[in-house]
Design a protein around this motif. Structure first.
Motif, PDB file in Angstrom:
ATOM      1  N   HIS A   9     -14.569 -20.003 -19.851  1.00 18.60           N
ATOM      2  CA  HIS A   9     -14.955 -18.588 -19.930  1.00 18.60           C
ATOM      3  C   HIS A   9     -13.806 -17.749 -19.381  1.00 18.60           C
ATOM      4  CE1 HIS A   9     -18.965 -19.841 -20.911  1.00 18.60           C
ATOM      5  NE2 HIS A   9     -19.172 -20.386 -19.725  1.00 18.60           N
ATOM      6  N   VAL A  17     -14.429 -14.009 -18.932  1.00 21.57           N
ATOM      7  CA  VAL A  17     -15.190 -13.702 -17.713  1.00 21.57           C
ATOM      8  C   VAL A  17     -14.240 -13.620 -16.521  1.00 21.57           C
ATOM      9  CG1 VAL A  17     -16.996 -14.516 -16.147  1.00 21.57           C
ATOM     10  CG2 VAL A  17     -17.300 -14.743 -18.590  1.00 21.57           C
ATOM     11  N   VAL A  18     -13.260 -14.507 -16.484  1.00 22.95           N
ATOM     12  CA  VAL A  18     -12.272 -14.492 -15.398  1.00 22.95           C
ATOM     13  C   VAL A  18     -11.530 -13.154 -15.382  1.00 22.95           C
ATOM     14  CG1 VAL A  18     -10.117 -15.540 -14.601  1.00 22.95           C
ATOM     15  CG2 VAL A  18     -12.010 -16.992 -15.326  1.00 22.95           C
ATOM     16  N   THR A  34     -21.764  -9.412 -14.185  1.00 17.82           N
ATOM     17  CA  THR A  34     -20.840 -10.163 -13.326  1.00 17.82           C
ATOM     18  C   THR A  34     -19.616  -9.322 -12.982  1.00 17.82           C
ATOM     19  OG1 THR A  34     -21.592 -12.238 -14.302  1.00 17.82           O
ATOM     20  CG2 THR A  34     -19.493 -12.281 -13.135  1.00 17.82           C
ATOM     21  N   MET A  71     -14.348 -15.256  -7.658  1.00 16.72           N
ATOM     22  CA  MET A  71     -14.230 -15.840  -8.998  1.00 16.72           C
ATOM     23  C   MET A  71     -15.182 -17.021  -9.164  1.00 16.72           C
ATOM     24  SD  MET A  71     -12.518 -15.144 -11.694  1.00 16.72           S
ATOM     25  CE  MET A  71     -11.269 -14.105 -11.012  1.00 16.72           C
ATOM     26  N   ASN A 120     -18.420 -16.935 -11.652  1.00 13.88           N
ATOM     27  CA  ASN A 120     -18.618 -17.882 -12.749  1.00 13.88           C
ATOM     28  C   ASN A 120     -19.960 -18.596 -12.634  1.00 13.88           C
ATOM     29  OD1 ASN A 120     -16.372 -18.204 -14.762  1.00 13.88           O
ATOM     30  ND2 ASN A 120     -15.207 -18.124 -12.853  1.00 13.88           N
ATOM     31  N   PHE A 170     -22.595 -16.040 -13.614  1.00 11.03           N
ATOM     32  CA  PHE A 170     -22.599 -15.847 -15.068  1.00 11.03           C
ATOM     33  C   PHE A 170     -23.365 -16.967 -15.766  1.00 11.03           C
ATOM     34  CE2 PHE A 170     -20.462 -16.808 -19.138  1.00 11.03           C
ATOM     35  CZ  PHE A 170     -20.721 -15.630 -19.817  1.00 11.03           C
ATOM     36  N   ASP A 171     -23.044 -18.204 -15.423  1.00 13.27           N
ATOM     37  CA  ASP A 171     -23.730 -19.338 -16.048  1.00 13.27           C
ATOM     38  C   ASP A 171     -25.201 -19.391 -15.651  1.00 13.27           C
ATOM     39  OD1 ASP A 171     -21.684 -20.352 -17.601  1.00 13.27           O
ATOM     40  OD2 ASP A 171     -20.903 -21.625 -16.003  1.00 13.27           O
ATOM     41  N   THR A 228     -17.500 -26.282 -15.472  1.00 14.22           N
ATOM     42  CA  THR A 228     -17.040 -25.033 -16.076  1.00 14.22           C
ATOM     43  C   THR A 228     -16.413 -24.128 -15.027  1.00 14.22           C
ATOM     44  OG1 THR A 228     -18.672 -25.165 -17.842  1.00 14.22           O
ATOM     45  CG2 THR A 228     -17.804 -22.994 -17.341  1.00 14.22           C
ATOM     46  N   MET A 229     -17.056 -24.037 -13.866  1.00 13.53           N
ATOM     47  CA  MET A 229     -16.522 -23.210 -12.796  1.00 13.53           C
ATOM     48  C   MET A 229     -15.158 -23.709 -12.333  1.00 13.53           C
ATOM     49  SD  MET A 229     -16.644 -22.783  -8.928  1.00 13.53           S
ATOM     50  CE  MET A 229     -17.433 -24.284  -8.659  1.00 13.53           C
ATOM     51  N   ASN A 270     -12.491 -22.799 -14.951  1.00 18.69           N
ATOM     52  CA  ASN A 270     -12.236 -21.359 -14.900  1.00 18.69           C
ATOM     53  C   ASN A 270     -11.514 -20.961 -13.617  1.00 18.69           C
ATOM     54  OD1 ASN A 270     -13.387 -20.820 -17.408  1.00 18.69           O
ATOM     55  ND2 ASN A 270     -15.415 -20.723 -16.518  1.00 18.69           N
TER      56      ASN A 270
END
Length: 174
Positions: free
Chosen positions: A37, A40-41, A85, A107, A111, A114-115, A143-144, A147
């Motif tokens: 993502h 998103v970052v 977010t 960050m 993340n 967001f998820d 995922t985190m 990212n």
């Protein structure tokens, strides 16, 4: 300078849906699910270093694009999650002194947030029937981490870009 930001986000949008799916090893995808993502970052960075309203707008626009084109079985959850977010990251900027450690902590939490929103909305509307514990360990954490690695790699160039945008804005106001 804002044109550069639009181009960067558009390039990341295209990269997320095309090339990055081939780069992630297929062995990883059998045991864990990694979804980069990167937008998103950047939206969280916009919230941290520009302002929360700008992050909200960019998050809503690019989240809605992702809802339409890539991910969502329904319209709105990614847009809502990305905008919220970015907005909350902008609120953190007012509360905390910004350095690399605080930025990476925001960050990581951003993340995960967001998820979590996406999981919660899909679970609420019965699109996702997976257990939260399994999703957390096999999807959200990997995922985190991916990212967070990306955020660490682009921290210096992105911060310099946003600081130069802020300097140009203050020079124009004077």
């Amino acid at each position: 300078m804002r044109k550069w930001l639009w181009l960067i986000l558009l390039a990341l949008f295209i990269l997320e849906g095309t090339i990055l799916q081939w780069i992630i090893p297929s062995v990883w995808q059998s045991k864990i699910y990694v979804a980069p993502h990167f937008i998103v970052v950047i939206v969280i960075y916009i919230g941290l270093y520009v302002n929360r309203h700008t992050a909200l707008v960019y998050g809503l626009i690019f989240g809605l694009l992702q809802d339409f084109i890539y991910y969502s079985p329904m319209l709105g959850p990614i847009s809502f999650a990305m905008g919220l977010t970015g907005y909350l990251a902008g609120l953190m900027h007012r509360r905390l002194h910004s350095n690399i450690i605080v930025s990476m902590l925001v960050m990581a939490l951003g993340n995960l947030f967001f998820d979590s929103i996406i999981y919660g909305l899909y679970r609420l509307f019965q699109i996702n029937h997976l257990d939260l514990q399994w999703v957390f360990f096999h999807q959200m954490l990997p995922t985190m981490l991916i990212n967070l690695l990306f955020a660490l790699m682009v921290y210096v160039p992105v911060r310099k870009l946003f600081e130069s945008m802020q300097a140009a804005k203050t020079d124009a106001e004077e």
